[in-house]
Motif scaffolding. Structure first.
Motif: not given
Length: 242
Positions: A178, A191-198, A217, A220, A222
């Motif tokens: 993360y 965030k995820t490594t794909n820049e999705e805010e959690i 979470n 969600r 990687t």
């Protein structure tokens, strides 16, 4: 004096809570005979090779054999673990062997690369500077399985010949990756490594709070599986897979 005692008390509570959280976190491990000391060593080892996606594209790339790993990541790991920033070619290669093990056979290009500049006058290599963004690459230990050398050899790449030198334990470690984004003044954005805010936590919150959000979470984020073995009383990474 009273303020100092209060601060010490708060720090003690944070430290104990982190230990409890780590212990609870590992209760769902496939093997419950992994000690806190082993967990600390595993976390320290992975942290020592966990780089930055803005520099190496992935903080920890996947590979079946260390000699197939991305060159940029390899030499950034070596550079990050060196005590001095001006070193000889032999010191670089020696450090690489310590980090990656006896099977490591990559050679630093003698004409220099993006991680090291070469000074012809002194015959020394100088570590290049790294520019960071405001996102910290992080990981959470999710599961640790302790395996014997024979089992680890069967599960790992045949190129390693199943060799763990018989002098310690081997492990299969599952991690959750993360990002901690510090671009906001008031909060840390997870965030995820794909820049999705959690989620978000206040700047004053502890690292444990961030890890709780990641754990709750984790589907969600990687996930990667890291294979570690003991070689010459030192943990080394044999391979990484998704």
């Amino acid at each position: 004096m009273r303020k100092m005692l209060i601060i010490i008390g708060i720090l003690a509570i944070i430290f104990v809570s982190m230990l409890i959280f780590r212990n609870v976190k590992m209760q769902n491990s496939e093997n419950n005979n992994v000690s806190i000391e082993e967990i600390n060593k595993i976390e320290e080892k992975i942290s020592s090779v966990y780089m930055w996606k803005e520099v190496t594209k992935e903080a920890l790339p996947t590979f079946n054999n260390i000699n197939e790993a991305d060159d940029k990541w390899v030499w950034e790991v070596v550079k990050n673990n060196l005590e001095n920033y001006e070193v000889t070619y032999e010191e670089i290669q020696e450090e690489a062997k310590i980090i990656f093990g006896e099977n490591f056979n990559k050679q630093l290009p003698q004409e220099e690369n993006s991680s090291f500049e070469y000074n012809k006058e002194t015959n020394m290599y100088i570590a290049t500077e790294v520019e960071f963004d405001q996102e910290e690459d992080s990981f959470l230990l999710d599961n640790i399985k302790k395996v014997n050398s024979e089992e680890n050899g069967d599960n790992n790449n045949s190129n390693n010949n199943g060799n763990s030198n018989g002098n310690g334990n081997s492990y299969v470690v599952e991690i959750v990756e993360y990002l901690e984004d510090y671009s906001n003044e008031d909060s840390v954005i997870i965030k995820t490594t794909n820049e999705e805010e959690i989620g978000r936590v206040a700047i004053s919150e502890s690292e444990t709070k961030i890890q709780e959000i990641v754990k709750n979470n984790k589907d969600r984020f990687t996930k990667k599986k890291v294979y570690l073995k003991t070689e010459n009383n030192n943990l080394i990474i044999e391979k990484v897979e998704k």
